[in-house]
Motif scaffolding. Structure first.
Motif, PDB file in Angstrom:
ATOM      1  N   GLU A  53      39.008  39.159  24.228  1.00 11.17           N
ATOM      2  CA  GLU A  53      38.541  38.590  23.795  1.00 11.17           C
ATOM      3  C   GLU A  53      38.720  37.777  25.368  1.00 11.17           C
ATOM      4  N   MET A  54      39.268  38.239  25.753  1.00  9.97           N
ATOM      5  CA  MET A  54      39.933  36.899  27.143  1.00  9.97           C
ATOM      6  C   MET A  54      39.263  37.908  27.990  1.00  9.97           C
ATOM      7  N   LEU A  55      38.948  39.323  28.155  1.00 12.85           N
ATOM      8  CA  LEU A  55      38.150  40.096  29.350  1.00 12.85           C
ATOM      9  C   LEU A  55      37.183  39.427  29.080  1.00 12.85           C
TER      10      LEU A  55
ATOM     11  N   ALA B  80      35.105  40.694  41.747  1.00  6.95           N
ATOM     12  CA  ALA B  80      35.494  40.468  41.068  1.00  6.95           C
ATOM     13  C   ALA B  80      36.498  40.724  40.721  1.00  6.95           C
ATOM     14  N   ARG B  81      37.427  42.519  41.392  1.00  2.30           N
ATOM     15  CA  ARG B  81      38.328  42.054  40.071  1.00  2.30           C
ATOM     16  C   ARG B  81      39.781  41.948  40.552  1.00  2.30           C
ATOM     17  N   LYS B  82      39.287  40.406  41.957  1.00  2.00           N
ATOM     18  CA  LYS B  82      40.617  39.620  42.182  1.00  2.00           C
ATOM     19  C   LYS B  82      40.460  38.463  41.557  1.00  2.00           C
TER      20      LYS B  82
ATOM     21  N   MET C 206      42.807  36.719  34.368  1.00  3.70           N
ATOM     22  CA  MET C 206      44.097  37.260  33.449  1.00  3.70           C
ATOM     23  C   MET C 206      45.825  37.117  33.377  1.00  3.70           C
ATOM     24  N   ARG C 207      45.962  37.070  34.786  1.00  5.63           N
ATOM     25  CA  ARG C 207      47.851  36.393  34.533  1.00  5.63           C
ATOM     26  C   ARG C 207      47.190  35.082  34.453  1.00  5.63           C
TER      27      ARG C 207
END
Length: 171
Positions: free
Chosen positions: A110-112, A158-160, A166-167
């Motif tokens: 869900e967080m993702l 996007a990764r950054k 998420m952190r």
């Protein structure tokens, strides 16, 4: 060249004659026979690749010296491995895992999803193709008819953003 061939034949002859004796020597010091056989073969491989002058007189001493050093190395590595393993177990035992600090797979998923909603449409498309479909940057650029560097840049952004999000959510 002829000297090397005679040296190799001397080593091969010694290997055939003393293989079982060397295997017993290693097995007694290691405690198991499987590893001993490999170690005997490693000794002779080292001898065959060595450029040292080998004679009938020096060969037995050289064989047992190499064998002894390989056994010492084995026990040294095993000791280091065991020490590190105990360190990890002690460290993990000291950390008390609280039930509320553990997330379920559903919660992380869900967080993702929420994190991906924060991305721009272009970034989200590239990120989904890369992460969920397992596509490489070159494949994504061909699929979306975009420049390779453009796709690479969008994926990096996007990764950054996802890492940052998420952190923050898992802290």
């Amino acid at each position: 060249m002829n000297e090397k061939n005679s040296s190799n034949s001397l080593i091969a002859q010694y290997y055939r004659q003393h293989f079982e004796e060397l295997k017993a020597f290693a097995s007694k010091r290691l405690g198991y026979a499987d590893m001993a056989e490999d170690m005997v073969q490693n000794v002779f491989l080292r001898l065959l690749s060595s450029d040292k002058m080998i004679s009938k007189v020096t060969l037995p001493c050289l064989v047992y010296t190499i064998m002894r050093n390989l056994i010492f190395d084995h026990w040294r590595r095993k000791h280091s491995y065991d020490e590190y393993e105990h360190y990890i177990q002690r460290r993990d035992a000291d950390k008390a895992v609280e039930p509320e600090s553990v997330y379920s797979a559903v919660e992380i998923n869900e967080m993702l999803e929420k994190g991906m909603e924060r991305l721009s449409e272009r970034q989200r498309t590239v990120y989904q193709l890369h992460v969920y479909d397992g596509m490489k940057v070159s494949d994504i650029s061909q699929t979306l008819h975009l420049n390779y560097k453009c796709v690479e840049n969008r994926l990096g952004q996007a990764r950054k953003e996802m890492r940052t999000y998420m952190r923050r959510m898992l802290a």
